[in-house]
Motif scaffolding. Structure first.
Motif, PDB file in Angstrom:
ATOM      1  N   GLY A  91       0.804  -1.212   0.000  1.00  0.00           N
ATOM      2  CA  GLY A  91       0.000   0.000   0.000  1.00  0.00           C
ATOM      3  C   GLY A  91       0.837   1.262   0.000  1.00  0.00           C
ATOM      4  N   LYS A  92       2.067   1.174   0.420  1.00  0.00           N
ATOM      5  CA  LYS A  92       2.929   2.358   0.478  1.00  0.00           C
ATOM      6  C   LYS A  92       3.441   2.766  -0.901  1.00  0.00           C
ATOM      7  CE  LYS A  92       4.265   1.604   5.211  1.00  0.00           C
ATOM      8  NZ  LYS A  92       5.305   1.442   6.184  1.00  0.00           N
ATOM      9  N   ASP A  93       3.155   1.963  -1.918  1.00  0.00           N
ATOM     10  CA  ASP A  93       3.562   2.285  -3.280  1.00  0.00           C
ATOM     11  C   ASP A  93       2.551   3.184  -3.982  1.00  0.00           C
ATOM     12  OD1 ASP A  93       5.744   0.650  -2.851  1.00  0.00           O
ATOM     13  OD2 ASP A  93       4.807  -1.089  -3.780  1.00  0.00           O
ATOM     14  N   TRP A  94       1.472   3.568  -3.294  1.00  0.00           N
ATOM     15  CA  TRP A  94       0.402   4.363  -3.876  1.00  0.00           C
ATOM     16  C   TRP A  94       0.306   5.716  -3.178  1.00  0.00           C
ATOM     17  CZ3 TRP A  94      -2.540   2.714  -7.999  1.00  0.00           C
ATOM     18  CH2 TRP A  94      -2.340   1.404  -8.388  1.00  0.00           C
ATOM     19  N   ALA A  95      -0.174   6.716  -3.915  1.00  0.00           N
ATOM     20  CA  ALA A  95      -0.375   8.045  -3.349  1.00  0.00           C
ATOM     21  C   ALA A  95      -1.757   8.557  -3.761  1.00  0.00           C
ATOM     22  CB  ALA A  95       0.691   9.004  -3.855  1.00  0.00           C
ATOM     23  N   LYS A  96      -2.411   9.247  -2.863  1.00  0.00           N
ATOM     24  CA  LYS A  96      -3.692   9.873  -3.180  1.00  0.00           C
ATOM     25  C   LYS A  96      -3.392  11.273  -3.693  1.00  0.00           C
ATOM     26  CE  LYS A  96      -8.135  10.951  -1.129  1.00  0.00           C
ATOM     27  NZ  LYS A  96      -8.921  10.855   0.108  1.00  0.00           N
ATOM     28  N   VAL A  97      -3.791  11.551  -4.931  1.00  0.00           N
ATOM     29  CA  VAL A  97      -3.482  12.824  -5.569  1.00  0.00           C
ATOM     30  C   VAL A  97      -4.785  13.569  -5.841  1.00  0.00           C
ATOM     31  CG1 VAL A  97      -2.378  13.922  -7.539  1.00  0.00           C
ATOM     32  CG2 VAL A  97      -1.472  11.785  -6.662  1.00  0.00           C
ATOM     33  N   ILE A  98      -4.817  14.835  -5.447  1.00  0.00           N
ATOM     34  CA  ILE A  98      -5.977  15.684  -5.682  1.00  0.00           C
ATOM     35  C   ILE A  98      -5.524  16.824  -6.587  1.00  0.00           C
ATOM     36  CG2 ILE A  98      -7.739  17.136  -4.633  1.00  0.00           C
ATOM     37  CD1 ILE A  98      -7.274  15.513  -2.048  1.00  0.00           C
ATOM     38  N   LYS A  99      -6.198  16.958  -7.725  1.00  0.00           N
ATOM     39  CA  LYS A  99      -5.812  17.954  -8.726  1.00  0.00           C
ATOM     40  C   LYS A  99      -6.999  18.874  -9.003  1.00  0.00           C
ATOM     41  CE  LYS A  99      -4.038  18.096 -13.451  1.00  0.00           C
ATOM     42  NZ  LYS A  99      -3.662  17.289 -14.606  1.00  0.00           N
ATOM     43  N   GLY A 135     -15.817  28.006 -15.993  1.00  0.00           N
ATOM     44  CA  GLY A 135     -14.682  28.651 -15.358  1.00  0.00           C
ATOM     45  C   GLY A 135     -14.509  28.263 -13.899  1.00  0.00           C
ATOM     46  N   ALA A 136     -15.391  27.420 -13.395  1.00  0.00           N
ATOM     47  CA  ALA A 136     -15.309  26.981 -12.006  1.00  0.00           C
ATOM     48  C   ALA A 136     -14.300  25.842 -11.882  1.00  0.00           C
ATOM     49  CB  ALA A 136     -16.675  26.507 -11.530  1.00  0.00           C
ATOM     50  N   TYR A 137     -13.724  25.712 -10.713  1.00  0.00           N
ATOM     51  CA  TYR A 137     -12.770  24.639 -10.460  1.00  0.00           C
ATOM     52  C   TYR A 137     -13.471  23.442  -9.833  1.00  0.00           C
ATOM     53  CZ  TYR A 137      -8.778  27.579 -11.534  1.00  0.00           C
ATOM     54  OH  TYR A 137      -7.865  28.359 -12.179  1.00  0.00           O
ATOM     55  N   THR A 138     -13.082  22.260 -10.281  1.00  0.00           N
ATOM     56  CA  THR A 138     -13.524  21.020  -9.659  1.00  0.00           C
ATOM     57  C   THR A 138     -12.275  20.264  -9.252  1.00  0.00           C
ATOM     58  OG1 THR A 138     -13.592  19.872 -11.783  1.00  0.00           O
ATOM     59  CG2 THR A 138     -15.642  20.855 -11.017  1.00  0.00           C
ATOM     60  N   PHE A 139     -12.429  19.325  -8.377  1.00  0.00           N
ATOM     61  CA  PHE A 139     -11.287  18.574  -7.892  1.00  0.00           C
ATOM     62  C   PHE A 139     -11.369  17.133  -8.352  1.00  0.00           C
ATOM     63  CE2 PHE A 139     -11.777  22.171  -5.104  1.00  0.00           C
ATOM     64  CZ  PHE A 139     -10.486  22.666  -5.075  1.00  0.00           C
ATOM     65  N   ARG A 140     -10.280  16.661  -8.941  1.00  0.00           N
ATOM     66  CA  ARG A 140     -10.186  15.286  -9.408  1.00  0.00           C
ATOM     67  C   ARG A 140      -9.273  14.540  -8.448  1.00  0.00           C
ATOM     68  NH1 ARG A 140      -7.407  13.707 -14.926  1.00  0.00           N
ATOM     69  NH2 ARG A 140      -7.535  11.464 -14.711  1.00  0.00           N
ATOM     70  N   GLU A 141      -9.775  13.461  -7.903  1.00  0.00           N
ATOM     71  CA  GLU A 141      -9.072  12.736  -6.859  1.00  0.00           C
ATOM     72  C   GLU A 141      -8.846  11.299  -7.317  1.00  0.00           C
ATOM     73  OE1 GLU A 141     -10.442  11.513  -2.435  1.00  0.00           O
ATOM     74  OE2 GLU A 141     -10.907  13.551  -3.090  1.00  0.00           O
ATOM     75  N   GLU A 142      -7.597  10.832  -7.254  1.00  0.00           N
ATOM     76  CA  GLU A 142      -7.276   9.472  -7.678  1.00  0.00           C
ATOM     77  C   GLU A 142      -6.159   8.888  -6.844  1.00  0.00           C
ATOM     78  OE1 GLU A 142      -6.570   8.403 -11.753  1.00  0.00           O
ATOM     79  OE2 GLU A 142      -7.950   9.931 -12.463  1.00  0.00           O
ATOM     80  N   MET A 143      -6.135   7.569  -6.812  1.00  0.00           N
ATOM     81  CA  MET A 143      -5.032   6.834  -6.211  1.00  0.00           C
ATOM     82  C   MET A 143      -4.121   6.415  -7.357  1.00  0.00           C
ATOM     83  SD  MET A 143      -5.535   6.708  -2.941  1.00  0.00           S
ATOM     84  CE  MET A 143      -4.424   5.453  -2.400  1.00  0.00           C
TER      85      MET A 143
END
Length: 51
Positions: free
Chosen positions: A14-22, A30-38
């Motif tokens: 599990g330590k080989d993965w990171a949760k990234v929020i972009k 023109g609004a921002y949304t957040f994309r979240e992935e492992m």
């Protein structure tokens, strides 16, 4: 369900993965949304560079 994910991430594999929020800007409104992935740790930069 969250407990399973947390337990899985604490294992050695599990330590080989990171949760990234972009933040992604919508072209339409023109609004921002957040994309979240492992993603694997070695692919984080590629994920952030991709549009």
């Amino acid at each position: 369900m969250a407990k399973k994910v947390v337990a899985t991430l604490k294992t050695a594999t599990g330590k080989d993965w990171a949760k990234v929020i972009k933040a992604v800007k919508s072209e339409k409104t023109g609004a921002y949304t957040f994309r979240e992935e492992m993603v694997p740790v070695d692919k984080v930069q590629e994920f952030l560079a991709a549009k």
